[in-house]
Write an enzyme that holds these catalytic residues in place. Sequence first.
Site, PDB file in Angstrom:
ATOM      1  N   ASP A 183       0.527  -1.328  -0.167  1.00 23.83           N
ATOM      2  CA  ASP A 183       0.009  -0.196   0.203  1.00 23.83           C
ATOM      3  C   ASP A 183       0.801   1.345   0.085  1.00 23.83           C
ATOM      4  O   ASP A 183       1.947   1.140   0.344  1.00 23.83           O
ATOM      5  CB  ASP A 183      -0.921   0.079   1.189  1.00 23.83           C
ATOM      6  CG  ASP A 183      -2.379   0.834   0.965  1.00 23.83           C
ATOM      7  OD1 ASP A 183      -2.301   1.328   0.038  1.00 23.83           O
ATOM      8  OD2 ASP A 183      -3.040   0.950   2.013  1.00 23.83           O
TER       9      ASP A 183
ATOM     10  N   GLU B 172       2.872   7.046  -1.909  1.00 21.29           N
ATOM     11  CA  GLU B 172       2.563   8.817  -2.373  1.00 21.29           C
ATOM     12  C   GLU B 172       2.806   9.674  -1.235  1.00 21.29           C
ATOM     13  O   GLU B 172       2.743  10.727  -1.852  1.00 21.29           O
ATOM     14  CB  GLU B 172       1.053   8.630  -2.691  1.00 21.29           C
ATOM     15  CG  GLU B 172       0.419   7.724  -3.453  1.00 21.29           C
ATOM     16  CD  GLU B 172      -0.102   6.550  -2.759  1.00 21.29           C
ATOM     17  OE1 GLU B 172      -1.175   5.790  -3.261  1.00 21.29           O
ATOM     18  OE2 GLU B 172       0.213   6.343  -1.508  1.00 21.29           O
TER      19      GLU B 172
ATOM     20  N   ASP C 296      -8.734   3.529  -3.340  1.00 21.35           N
ATOM     21  CA  ASP C 296      -9.634   3.485  -2.454  1.00 21.35           C
ATOM     22  C   ASP C 296     -11.029   4.166  -2.827  1.00 21.35           C
ATOM     23  O   ASP C 296     -11.472   5.339  -2.760  1.00 21.35           O
ATOM     24  CB  ASP C 296      -9.184   4.286  -1.314  1.00 21.35           C
ATOM     25  CG  ASP C 296      -7.903   3.513  -0.650  1.00 21.35           C
ATOM     26  OD1 ASP C 296      -7.739   2.448  -1.102  1.00 21.35           O
ATOM     27  OD2 ASP C 296      -7.300   4.188   0.221  1.00 21.35           O
TER      28      ASP C 296
END
Length: 665
Positions: free
Chosen positions: A389, A392, A456
Site C-alpha cells: 500500500d 505517495e 480506495d
Amino acid sequence: MEAAFSSVETGFDLHFAGRLVLSHRADRPALAMARGNPAIAMYRGNFRIDDTPSGQSEPAECRVLPESVTLFDQGRPAARLSMAGHRLTAELLRPGYDRIDLRFHAEPGEAVWGGGEQMSYLTLNGRRFPMWTSEPGVGRDKSTELTRQMDEAGMAGGDYWHTNYPQPTLLTSRWLALHLDASCYSVIDCSDPATHRIEAWAATATFELFAAEEPQDLVGQLSARFGRQPPLPDWAIGGAIVGLKDGARSFERLERFIAAGTAVSGIWCEDWAGIRETSFGRRLFWDWRRSHQRYPDLPERIAALASRGIRFLGYANPYLATDGILFEEAAEQGHFCLRQESDAIYLVDFGEFDCGVIDFTREETRAWFAEKVLGREMLDIGMAGWMADFGEYLPTDVRLADGSDPLEAHNRWPVLWAEVNARAAESRGKTGDAVFFMRAGFSGVQAHCPLLWAGDQSVDFTRHDGIGTVITAALSAGLVGNAYSHSDCGGYTSLLGNVRTEELLQRWCELAAFAPVMRSHEGNRPDDNLQYDSTPELLACFARWSRVHAHLAPYVRRLCEEAVQGGLPAQRPLFLHYPHDASLWTVQDQYLYGADLLVAPVIEAGAEMRAVVLPGEGPWRHCWSGELFAPGTHTVTAPIGQPPVFYRPDSAFAPLFAGLAGVLG
C-alpha cells in the site's frame, strides 16, 4: 525511426516516423520557459501545489540544423532542442530558468490518452492533468457536498486529475506516443485542440517518441519500454481472494464462504499485524510483524490453508508507526528520512498516529526492508502475496540519504517501493508466484509490480469516485504498460454516512468477476457496512460470481500469454482492436476482456437497462441468453445478475464462454 528538423518560413518543423511532432512559427512558438517559484503543502498525502513563475519567455527566433534547433529571444540564446534517435531533449540556456512548456503538434480531431492511471477520463482532450502521485481524494468532484466537506477537513476532496499513479506519457490517434523521461512535477495539458502541451519543472527534459501503424503495436512498444509483468500464477486467477479483517474469526467466516460454494483461491487478512481504531475507521497497526494476539498460530493456519489449495495474503506499506517495535530498530539503523535542518526523523501524520518514512534511496535500507519485513515476517511464514500500500506520501521537505531533491524523488518513490517488494519475492524464489498488488505508481513501476489495484473508491455509484472509476483506471493504466488491474470488490471509503447498498455489492461482483483477479474488501468502516457474508443472498451472489471468475481461468491464462508476448493488457479499450472507428475512442464504461469477450458493467444505481456498443463487423453473442446481436449500439436488459457480457461466436473460447450461463446458474 527517422526524425529530423526542417526549416520553414519563420520557423521549423520536426517530423518523426512521417508524423509532424513540432511546428514552430514566429507567431506560434513551440516552447515557452520561465523561472519557477513553487509552494507545496501536504496534509496526509493530499497536496496543494502552486507556482508563481517569473521571467516568462516564448523564444521565437531559431537557427535550424538537421539534428538540433537553437531558439533565441531578442538575439540571445534561450533554449536548444536536439534529436538523437527517438529522444528529443529540450535544454534551457539561461541561468535560473527551470520551467519548460513544450507544445507538440495536434491534428484536428486527434484523440489523446495516457497520463498513467486516470480515474475520471480515459481521453485527455480538453483538460489539464498534473503528474503528481498523491491521494486521489474522496469524492473527486468539486460540485458535490462530500468533496466539499473532505476539502474542508484537510484538502482531502480531490479532483478529476488526482491519482495514485500518474505517468507523463500520452498516446494519440495518429498512433504516436510521447513520454517525458523524468520524475519531476509535470503537466499534460490537452486543453487546446491545436497542441498537446507537456510542462516540466526542469531546466532540461527529454521526451521519448514512439510510433506505430496501429495501437496494439504502440502499446506493445510502451510495455517493452517500461517493463512487462510476469504472468499471473494459476492460483491468483482460479478463484476469488476473500478479504476479511476480523482476526482469527476470519478463518471461521472463510468457511462460510466455502460452504456457500465460493471458488476460493485465497484469504486476504490485512489486519495480520494488528489494528488501530481511528475516527477514519478501522486502520491497521503499522508495525509489520504478525499480531500474536489477533492471529495466534498464524504460520500453522497458513500451512493448513495451503494444504487445501488456499493462499494467505497480508499487507505492508513503506512507513512505520512510532509506537511499534520495528520503528526502534529502523531508527537505530538509520533507515528513516530525516528533517532538513537536523538529524531528527521526519514524521508524517497519517491520521491520529505518526510514522517514519523509510528512506529507499539507501541500499542498506532497501535490503533491510525486503529481508526483515517482507522476507522474514511475511514470506517465510507462508504468505503468498500482500497489498503493498501507499507510496505517495514522500514530503518535499525531507532529507534523503542519497542527497537527491525530494521534489524530484517524490514521483519515483512508488517505483522504489515496488522494487523493494519485487526484491523480496525474488529473494525467496517467488517471482511470478507471490503476488503483491499496488495502487501507487509512476513510470517504470511496471517492471516490478505484478498487479495493480485501483485504490480506495467510495462505496457508491458516483461519477468520479465510485464503481465506474475502476474501469477507467484499468483501461488507462493498461495503455501505458500495466497488463493486470483489479479493484476492491465492494469499494473501500465509507465516510459521512456514505455506506454500501446491497445493489452496489451485487454490481461490484459482476464487474470483479471479469477482471484478472477478484478480491473483496471489508472497507474502512466494516462494522457500519454490509459485507458479503452479512446475508445469505449476498453470500450466494459472491459465490456465483467467484465461480464465473474461476471458469474463465483458461481464457485469462491466454491473456497472460498475450501480455508477456506483446504487452497487451487484459482489459482493453474498444479502439485497441477497432482503431479506425473514431466513435470508440471515448468509450470508457465498457471494455474488451481480451479480443473475444466484451463486458459492459452496470455502474449506475437503479439501472436495469444500458446501452452497449458492439464493435467490428461480425455478430456478438449475448452470454446469458445466447442471442446474436449485430454490430452497433444496442440498449439491452441488464437486471442484477445479468450484466451485459458478449462474446465472439467464432472465438476459439466460444465453448468456454457458452458455459458461463450454466456456471452462473
